[in-house]
Design a protein around this motif. Structure first.
Motif, PDB file in Angstrom:
ATOM      1  N   PHE A  63      66.071 163.456 137.652  1.00  0.00           N
ATOM      2  CA  PHE A  63      67.007 162.790 136.716  1.00  0.00           C
ATOM      3  C   PHE A  63      67.809 161.939 137.462  1.00  0.00           C
ATOM      4  O   PHE A  63      68.214 160.912 136.932  1.00  0.00           O
ATOM      5  CB  PHE A  63      67.559 163.716 135.823  1.00  0.00           C
ATOM      6  CG  PHE A  63      68.433 163.068 134.848  1.00  0.00           C
ATOM      7  CD1 PHE A  63      67.907 162.070 133.870  1.00  0.00           C
ATOM      8  CD2 PHE A  63      69.883 163.183 134.923  1.00  0.00           C
ATOM      9  CE1 PHE A  63      68.666 161.728 132.869  1.00  0.00           C
ATOM     10  CE2 PHE A  63      70.571 162.267 134.160  1.00  0.00           C
ATOM     11  CZ  PHE A  63      70.131 161.650 133.245  1.00  0.00           C
ATOM     12  N   TYR A  69      57.957 160.718 127.678  1.00  0.00           N
ATOM     13  CA  TYR A  69      59.124 160.742 128.667  1.00  0.00           C
ATOM     14  C   TYR A  69      59.800 159.434 128.917  1.00  0.00           C
ATOM     15  O   TYR A  69      60.834 159.359 129.044  1.00  0.00           O
ATOM     16  CB  TYR A  69      58.498 161.032 130.234  1.00  0.00           C
ATOM     17  CG  TYR A  69      59.423 161.153 131.268  1.00  0.00           C
ATOM     18  CD1 TYR A  69      60.207 162.537 131.464  1.00  0.00           C
ATOM     19  CD2 TYR A  69      59.702 160.335 132.079  1.00  0.00           C
ATOM     20  CE1 TYR A  69      61.075 162.708 132.407  1.00  0.00           C
ATOM     21  CE2 TYR A  69      60.717 160.354 132.918  1.00  0.00           C
ATOM     22  CZ  TYR A  69      61.365 161.663 133.234  1.00  0.00           C
ATOM     23  OH  TYR A  69      62.320 161.826 133.924  1.00  0.00           O
ATOM     24  N   THR A  74      62.160 158.514 126.050  1.00  0.00           N
ATOM     25  CA  THR A  74      63.130 159.321 126.196  1.00  0.00           C
ATOM     26  C   THR A  74      64.098 158.739 126.790  1.00  0.00           C
ATOM     27  O   THR A  74      65.386 158.707 126.683  1.00  0.00           O
ATOM     28  CB  THR A  74      62.824 160.945 126.370  1.00  0.00           C
ATOM     29  OG1 THR A  74      61.783 161.340 125.191  1.00  0.00           O
ATOM     30  CG2 THR A  74      64.049 162.010 126.144  1.00  0.00           C
ATOM     31  N   ALA A  75      63.700 158.378 128.230  1.00  0.00           N
ATOM     32  CA  ALA A  75      64.699 157.943 129.030  1.00  0.00           C
ATOM     33  C   ALA A  75      65.361 156.629 128.515  1.00  0.00           C
ATOM     34  O   ALA A  75      66.457 156.635 128.954  1.00  0.00           O
ATOM     35  CB  ALA A  75      63.955 157.736 130.611  1.00  0.00           C
ATOM     36  N   LEU A 127      71.633 164.832 126.698  1.00  0.00           N
ATOM     37  CA  LEU A 127      70.358 165.080 127.565  1.00  0.00           C
ATOM     38  C   LEU A 127      70.804 164.390 128.886  1.00  0.00           C
ATOM     39  O   LEU A 127      70.113 164.730 129.974  1.00  0.00           O
ATOM     40  CB  LEU A 127      69.063 164.114 127.127  1.00  0.00           C
ATOM     41  CG  LEU A 127      68.544 164.858 125.686  1.00  0.00           C
ATOM     42  CD1 LEU A 127      67.470 163.583 125.325  1.00  0.00           C
ATOM     43  CD2 LEU A 127      68.038 166.036 125.849  1.00  0.00           C
ATOM     44  N   GLU A 164      71.486 166.992 134.216  1.00  0.00           N
ATOM     45  CA  GLU A 164      70.325 167.241 135.133  1.00  0.00           C
ATOM     46  C   GLU A 164      69.443 168.460 134.556  1.00  0.00           C
ATOM     47  O   GLU A 164      68.526 168.304 134.343  1.00  0.00           O
ATOM     48  CB  GLU A 164      70.417 167.322 136.433  1.00  0.00           C
ATOM     49  CG  GLU A 164      69.199 167.590 137.272  1.00  0.00           C
ATOM     50  CD  GLU A 164      69.591 167.587 138.970  1.00  0.00           C
ATOM     51  OE1 GLU A 164      68.694 167.565 139.683  1.00  0.00           O
ATOM     52  OE2 GLU A 164      70.714 167.512 139.372  1.00  0.00           O
ATOM     53  N   TRP A 181      68.413 168.139 130.732  1.00  0.00           N
ATOM     54  CA  TRP A 181      67.110 167.036 131.040  1.00  0.00           C
ATOM     55  C   TRP A 181      66.033 167.862 131.591  1.00  0.00           C
ATOM     56  O   TRP A 181      64.797 167.666 130.874  1.00  0.00           O
ATOM     57  CB  TRP A 181      67.351 165.908 132.214  1.00  0.00           C
ATOM     58  CG  TRP A 181      66.304 164.848 132.294  1.00  0.00           C
ATOM     59  CD1 TRP A 181      65.242 164.743 132.986  1.00  0.00           C
ATOM     60  CD2 TRP A 181      66.048 163.716 131.187  1.00  0.00           C
ATOM     61  NE1 TRP A 181      64.475 163.669 132.817  1.00  0.00           N
ATOM     62  CE2 TRP A 181      65.007 163.123 131.668  1.00  0.00           C
ATOM     63  CE3 TRP A 181      66.854 163.182 130.073  1.00  0.00           C
ATOM     64  CZ2 TRP A 181      64.250 161.853 131.019  1.00  0.00           C
ATOM     65  CZ3 TRP A 181      66.471 162.058 129.474  1.00  0.00           C
ATOM     66  CH2 TRP A 181      65.191 161.514 129.921  1.00  0.00           C
ATOM     67  N   VAL A 237      63.673 168.033 128.067  1.00  0.00           N
ATOM     68  CA  VAL A 237      62.753 166.968 128.338  1.00  0.00           C
ATOM     69  C   VAL A 237      61.555 167.278 129.060  1.00  0.00           C
ATOM     70  O   VAL A 237      60.457 167.326 128.391  1.00  0.00           O
ATOM     71  CB  VAL A 237      63.379 165.751 128.901  1.00  0.00           C
ATOM     72  CG1 VAL A 237      62.315 164.485 128.908  1.00  0.00           C
ATOM     73  CG2 VAL A 237      64.609 165.160 128.147  1.00  0.00           C
TER      74      VAL A 237
END
Length: 202
Positions: free
Chosen positions: A50, A130, A133-134, A171, A174, A177, A181
């Motif tokens: 992350f 992914y 989401t990021a 989120l 780290e 996340w 996620v």
């Protein structure tokens, strides 16, 4: 006296040569292998660090270079990708120069890369979830993300991800996340069910 001095010089030279060879043949190759493994892990949504992408956190997508660099740092990134940012509509479009299947294969550098998913579609869906989401978590005002390939296009809405995670800001830690996620994305059924519920496919 000189003989003893010469012996010490020879010993020191021997130690120096051994130390040099140790660094050249063991330490540096090991360091390079670690660096290569770390770089490879950044192209896998299940292993990406992350902290590798956290620096791109921003309140606004209007910071073009920051937004582009974020998506270039995410899995399935390609050098030939192009971007369209629409600050007024709060939309980011990521354009891939190849098909979805080719884009998946472009991030595989070994035959074992299928270890995080047996099917191309599964790998692609996991990666797109992914990346979306990021994008929504790190760029705070993106309302829609579009990932366009030569053979398909996928839209994602911030509102859907907010409903799923309640608070996207939580989120940005780290451990959270990893737990919220990355770990769920290890489950193939979760990936397919979530993708079907969130992705608008064209």
């Amino acid at each position: 006296m000189n003989k003893g001095k010469n012996i010490w010089i020879m010993v020191l030279l021997f130690i120096g040569v051994v130390g040099f060879l140790w660094i050249q043949l063991v330490v540096l190759p090991s360091k390079k292998q670690v660096e290569e493994r770390y770089a490879h892990e950044q192209m896998n949504p299940l292993t990406q660090d992350f902290n590798y992408i956290a620096e791109y956190e921003s309140e606004y997508l209007g910071d073009n270079s920051n937004t582009v660099n974020l998506f270039r740092s995410l899995p399935m990134s390609q050098d030939e990708m192009t971007f369209q940012l629409f600050p007024e509509e709060l939309v980011v479009e990521v354009h891939y120069p190849s098909s979805l299947s080719e884009s998946v294969h472009s991030t595989m550098t070994t035959d074992k890369d299928n270890e995080y998913g047996q099917k191309e579609d599964l790998i692609a869906h996991r990666t797109l979830l992914y990346n979306a989401t990021a994008g929504f978590a790190l760029i705070k005002n993106i309302d829609q993300l579009t990932f366009e390939f030569q053979d398909s296009t996928f839209d994602f809405k911030r509102s859907d991800f907010k409903s799923m995670y309640s608070n996207l800001d939580q989120l940005l830690d780290e451990d959270t996340w990893i737990q919220e996620v990355q770990q769920p994305l290890q489950n193939d059924q979760y990936v397919e069910k979530t993708f079907k519920g969130l992705a608008i496919v064209h």
